[in-house]
Design an enzyme around this catalytic site. Sequence first.
Site, PDB file in Angstrom:
ATOM      1  CG  ASN A   1      -1.691   1.237   1.422  1.00  0.00           C
ATOM      2  OD1 ASN A   1      -1.777   2.064   0.517  1.00  0.00           O
ATOM      3  ND2 ASN A   1      -2.281   1.408   2.601  1.00  0.00           N
TER       4      ASN A   1
ATOM      5  CE  LYS B   1       0.058   3.394   4.788  1.00  0.00           C
ATOM      6  NZ  LYS B   1      -0.017   3.547   6.221  1.00  0.00           N
TER       7      LYS B   1
ATOM      8  CG  HIS C   1      -5.730   1.610   5.442  1.00  0.00           C
ATOM      9  ND1 HIS C   1      -5.291   2.571   6.328  1.00  0.00           N
ATOM     10  CD2 HIS C   1      -4.676   0.775   5.250  1.00  0.00           C
ATOM     11  CE1 HIS C   1      -4.032   2.324   6.649  1.00  0.00           C
ATOM     12  NE2 HIS C   1      -3.634   1.236   6.003  1.00  0.00           N
TER      13      HIS C   1
ATOM     14  CD  GLU D   1      -2.942   5.420   6.870  1.00  0.00           C
ATOM     15  OE1 GLU D   1      -2.987   5.512   5.633  1.00  0.00           O
ATOM     16  OE2 GLU D   1      -1.959   4.963   7.478  1.00  0.00           O
TER      17      GLU D   1
ATOM     18  CD  GLU E   1      -3.375  -2.957   7.516  1.00  0.00           C
ATOM     19  OE1 GLU E   1      -2.254  -3.155   7.045  1.00  0.00           O
ATOM     20  OE2 GLU E   1      -4.031  -1.926   7.295  1.00  0.00           O
TER      21      GLU E   1
ATOM     22  N   GLY F   1       2.457   1.770  10.953  1.00  0.00           N
ATOM     23  CA  GLY F   1       3.397   2.891  10.872  1.00  0.00           C
ATOM     24  C   GLY F   1       4.133   3.180  12.164  1.00  0.00           C
TER      25      GLY F   1
ATOM     26  CB  SER G   1       5.390  -2.201  12.099  1.00  0.00           C
ATOM     27  OG  SER G   1       4.938  -0.879  12.358  1.00  0.00           O
TER      28      SER G   1
HETATM   29  C1  PEP Z   1      -0.728   0.007   6.378  1.00  0.00           C
HETATM   30  O1  PEP Z   1      -0.836   1.214   6.331  1.00  0.00           O
HETATM   31  O2  PEP Z   1      -1.609  -0.728   5.901  1.00  0.00           O
HETATM   32  C2  PEP Z   1       0.451  -0.564   7.017  1.00  0.00           C
HETATM   33  C3  PEP Z   1       0.433  -1.820   7.333  1.00  0.00           C
HETATM   34  O3  PEP Z   1       1.487   0.309   7.247  1.00  0.00           O
HETATM   35  P1  PEP Z   1       2.934  -0.067   7.843  1.00  0.00           P
HETATM   36  O4  PEP Z   1       3.404  -1.314   7.146  1.00  0.00           O
HETATM   37  O5  PEP Z   1       3.785   1.121   7.521  1.00  0.00           O
HETATM   38  O6  PEP Z   1       2.745  -0.281   9.294  1.00  0.00           O
END
Ligand code: PEP
Length: 254
Positions: free
Chosen positions: A9, A11, A92, A94, A164, A170, A209
Amino acid sequence: MRRPLVMGNWKMNGRLEGAKVLLAEVAAGVSGLNATEVVVCPPFPFLHLGGVQGGIAFGAQNVAAEAEGAYTGEVSAAMLKDVGCKYVIIGHSERRTLFGESNAVVARKFAQAQAQGLIPVLCVGETAEERDRALTEEVIGGQIQAVVAVAGAAALADAVIAYEPVWAIGSGRAAAPADAQAVPHFIRALVARLSAEVAAGMRILYGGSVKAQNAPELFAQPDIDGGLIGGAALNAQEFVGICRAADTAARKGS
Ligand code: PEP
């Protein structure tokens, strides 16, 4: 046997020239990884690059909850299909947090995606506070039930669920492998109450992460079928390392 899936992703990052380079590096790095499906989800304006590189499927990061009409700034599922998308990320954290997407809106987006033959990747996850209050299963159960209420349990057969934990996204602090496994296990058991067959075949990803270094242990968990990758998807070497970890886990499991 569920085929592992690693999805990047991107973003709202990067510019067109950098996106082309990243894509070419990822394509070169993952060629030959036959056991794993590799997907990238660039921003909408870069989705046309999907026709350029072989071996990598494309997904979008969002889709409208409506089919078409006077919805300025929105992008429909049919349009995503037209530009060659196979997947679309739905709900997601966000989108839920920054753009106020409720479970009901997420469910409508899920249904729109499937109506156009896209595979929705339904993101679910608890916040740190919900986790501390032992609400993880209640929150995630509600996120999934909202989709089932609109689309039906059978719709999950043509979908992917991405677990997630919001606190892991993040943050550089991935869930410990046993904790990362516990929630997909719960999700599979929840879906099994509706359909054992759908539950057994449904791919569940972990996101939050994930890096090349922690991916092998996460992907070795029995209910984790790959990853949804944010930050590390912007670095070709890291992302390819994660894809390799999924491929190795798949070959060990088969
Ligand atoms: C995400 O935004 O879906 C995500 C998993 O981000 P990160 O890998 O940076 O934690």
